[in-house]
Design a protein around this motif. Structure first.
Motif, PDB file in Angstrom:
ATOM      1  N   THR A   1     -14.803  -7.332   1.432  1.00 59.30           N
ATOM      2  CA  THR A   1     -15.640  -7.871   2.348  1.00 59.30           C
ATOM      3  C   THR A   1     -15.010  -9.103   3.013  1.00 59.30           C
ATOM      4  O   THR A   1     -15.307  -9.583   4.227  1.00 59.30           O
ATOM      5  N   ASP A   2     -14.046 -10.047   2.275  1.00 58.86           N
ATOM      6  CA  ASP A   2     -13.611 -11.267   2.724  1.00 58.86           C
ATOM      7  C   ASP A   2     -12.664 -10.993   3.848  1.00 58.86           C
ATOM      8  O   ASP A   2     -11.601 -10.332   3.530  1.00 58.86           O
ATOM      9  N   PRO A   3     -12.712 -11.754   4.826  1.00 62.75           N
ATOM     10  CA  PRO A   3     -11.633 -11.639   5.994  1.00 62.75           C
ATOM     11  C   PRO A   3     -10.115 -11.813   5.408  1.00 62.75           C
ATOM     12  O   PRO A   3      -9.130 -10.856   6.090  1.00 62.75           O
ATOM     13  N   LYS A   4      -9.872 -12.267   4.626  1.00 56.89           N
ATOM     14  CA  LYS A   4      -8.587 -12.781   3.982  1.00 56.89           C
ATOM     15  C   LYS A   4      -8.229 -11.901   2.958  1.00 56.89           C
ATOM     16  O   LYS A   4      -7.245 -11.619   2.792  1.00 56.89           O
ATOM     17  N   LEU A   5      -9.362 -12.018   1.695  1.00 57.59           N
ATOM     18  CA  LEU A   5      -8.954 -11.370   0.416  1.00 57.59           C
ATOM     19  C   LEU A   5      -8.738  -9.963   0.391  1.00 57.59           C
ATOM     20  O   LEU A   5      -8.526  -9.226  -0.310  1.00 57.59           O
TER      21      LEU A   5
ATOM     22  N   ARG B 236     -19.885  -3.915  -1.943  1.00 57.72           N
ATOM     23  CA  ARG B 236     -18.509  -4.105  -2.081  1.00 57.72           C
ATOM     24  C   ARG B 236     -18.142  -5.663  -2.254  1.00 57.72           C
ATOM     25  O   ARG B 236     -18.846  -6.681  -1.895  1.00 57.72           O
ATOM     26  N   PRO B 237     -17.102  -5.901  -3.049  1.00 57.46           N
ATOM     27  CA  PRO B 237     -16.341  -6.991  -3.446  1.00 57.46           C
ATOM     28  C   PRO B 237     -15.774  -7.709  -2.324  1.00 57.46           C
ATOM     29  O   PRO B 237     -15.314  -6.803  -1.376  1.00 57.46           O
ATOM     30  N   SER B 238     -15.232  -8.904  -2.689  1.00 59.46           N
ATOM     31  CA  SER B 238     -14.231  -9.656  -1.654  1.00 59.46           C
ATOM     32  C   SER B 238     -13.046  -8.830  -1.342  1.00 59.46           C
ATOM     33  O   SER B 238     -12.318  -8.792  -0.214  1.00 59.46           O
ATOM     34  N   ARG B 239     -12.298  -8.635  -2.389  1.00 68.37           N
ATOM     35  CA  ARG B 239     -10.974  -7.919  -2.454  1.00 68.37           C
ATOM     36  C   ARG B 239     -11.217  -6.395  -2.087  1.00 68.37           C
ATOM     37  O   ARG B 239     -12.395  -5.806  -2.574  1.00 68.37           O
TER      38      ARG B 239
END
Length: 517
Positions: free
Chosen positions: A284-288, A343-346
């Motif tokens: 979910t994280d745009p970078k991770l 969902r997680p960040s990565r």
């Protein structure tokens, strides 16, 4: 034996049941992002024991006949896992032409054990099993003077330097200066065979005096093996044998002018197909989200009857593999579901591996043919084990080495479990499961195992035994194990900073080369 139609019906029943469970859970959760965000706990906290048990009862059922790599039961297990991924909404990780798929097909070869081999060294006649083992090659009858090439691992060694060894019988020292584990010994042996073949040698013979006892390697090699096909269309590899060189009994073969003769039936090869199964959960994280945490477990086991390598009764010859590694396979399925629901960040690559029981081959193939770039793969949380003897703990091989101790301990504690680090250290477990093929590439990769502290009688009772059936499991513990695994994976995937190897670890140099730090 079940017919293909019976197996398809079983899959349909289990998939239908799971579909209804997923639909019911979606209704209960409101199926909206806002509802999930408002839930006080993550989806793994409401994991279903019934679903855990249903997965296990199918994957470790008699109908799958021990899930041996290259056999029909293994292919059925792979298809079941793939369709579970589809049901959960994982993105297929494999591109075949213009088509996406969950199955990473691997070209295997079955390699039958040699049925005959004899060798004459001076006045001694060496016999198959007791004195010599056949590693590779077709039917061969040869005699001649030998050439000693040291370890025979590199072209620059004194044994090879400046020599034309085409058509010659080569003698090499067994293992390597650094090889200690069976994996390292066999890896060195394969390297020697490849180099000897490239140089046109007629045969390669190694003088074996390594730490792994001769009796164990003899037992292992005197049954059918699996290997990954090399793509070489030649009739057969060169003849390759090991001599039992205990107490340096055949040291004279290192000297010049020695003659030997031998005959062998060779090891006949036939093709076989098996697959890894891989699906992606986007972070979910745009970078991770461009970084991946791999959740891996092998789903193969050892098969039926003599394939299993252990005694069995005529009334039960199927090695079901509930503990090894039905538990791990169910854990990645349940983690995939929980991490899909929230969902997680990565990003997550869920990877069910074949070929572990025949030499960690599925993970080795994946490491050489990754489905997401290895440089973007920041962690592998592998789950595999020999069984459990303590239902108050999970056991982590590599806990202190791989940089995610706090997350794993928190993941276990959330479900009332403690963490025990480095069980049975004398067994060298870190290098005996699929995590090691990620580690050698530089990826931090512990093994998340069911609760054991040593290989005691409670473990031996079920490990690679025909009685390792679903009926013998403590499903309350299996549920908590799956929950702890899923929650640990979530915490690792949500870390602001990626985990790293402990300073000075033997795999740290590979990590620096991979990640460039």
């Amino acid at each position: 034996m079940q017919t293909p139609s019976t197996i398809r019906l079983l899959i349909a029943i289990v998939l239908s049941t799971t579909t209804m469970q997923v639909q019911a859970q979606a209704v209960k959760a409101g199926s909206s992002a806002k509802k999930i965000a408002a839930t006080p706990k993550f989806p793994e906290f409401t994991m279903s024991r019934t679903e855990v048990e249903a997965h296990m009862r199918f994957l470790a059922s008699d109908e799958l006949e021990g899930r041996r790599t290259g056999e029909q039961g293994n292919r059925v297990a792979a298809r079941y896992i793939a369709e579970q991924f589809r049901l959960m909404g994982l993105k297929p990780a494999v591109m075949t032409g213009s088509q996406q798929d969950y199955l990473q097909s691997i070209p295997f070869e079955r390699v039958k054990a040699a049925s005959m081999a004899t060798m004459v060294v001076g006045k001694d006649t060496l016999l198959l099993g007791k004195d010599i083992l056949v590693m590779a090659g077709g039917p061969t009858s040869i005699s001649g003077e030998v050439v000693y090439v040291g370890y025979g691992l590199t072209d620059g060694e004194d044994g090879y330097k400046g020599r034309d060894v085409k058509g010659r019988i080569l003698i090499a020292q067994g293992g390597s200066p650094d090889a200690k584990s069976p994996r390292e010994i066999f890896g060195a042996s394969a390297t020697k065979r490849k180099l000897a073949s490239e140089k046109g040698a007629a045969a390669l013979i190694e003088l074996y005096s390594e730490p792994t006892p001769w009796g164990l390697v003899s037992q292992y090699l005197n049954r059918e093996q699996m290997s990954i096909a090399t793509g070489d269309n030649s009739a057969s590899p060169i003849a390759h044998l090991w001599i039992n060189n205990a107490n340096n009994k055949y040291k004279q073969l290192k000297e010049g002018g020695q003659h030997i003769s031998f005959q062998t039936s060779g090891r006949i090869r036939t093709s076989a197909i098996s697959s890894n199964v891989a699906g992606i959960i986007e972070g979910t994280d745009p970078k991770l989200k461009d970084e991946y945490v791999v959740l891996s477990a092998h789903f193969d086991h050892v098969g039926v009857g003599k394939q299993g390598g252990s005694p069995y009764q005529p009334t039960d010859s199927i090695f079901n593999g509930a503990r090894d590694n039905g538990i791990g396979t169910v854990a990645i399925l349940e983690a995939a579901k929980a991490l899909t629901l929230q969902r997680p960040s990565r990003s997550i690559l869920v990877l069910a591996l074949t070929g572990e029981e025949v030499g960690l081959l599925g993970s080795r193939y994946y490491a050489e043919h990754p489905l997401v770039p290895l440089k973007q793969t920041v962690f592998d949380l592998n789950t595999d084990g020999a069984g459990y003897s303590d239902t108050t703990i999970i056991s982590i091989i590599g806990l202190e080495r791989t940089g995610a101790k706090a997350e794993i301990e928190a993941g276990a504690k959330a479900f009332g479990l403690n963490v025990f680090a480095e069980p049975a250290p004398e067994q060298g477990l870190f290098d005996r499961s699929d995590n090691v093929n990620f580690a050698v590439k530089g990826i931090p990769a512990p093994d998340f195992a069911p609760g054991l502290k040593s290989f005691d009688a409670a473990i031996a009772k079920y490990y690679h035994q025909a009685i390792d059936n679903p009926e013998s499991l403590n499903f309350n513990y299996v549920l908590r194990f799956c929950q702890a695994y899923a929650h640990s994976a979530r915490l690792i995937a949500n870390r602001p900073m990626r985990p790293q190897w402990s300073a000075g670890d033997k795999y740290e140099a590979a990590a620096k080369a991979l990640y460039g730090y």
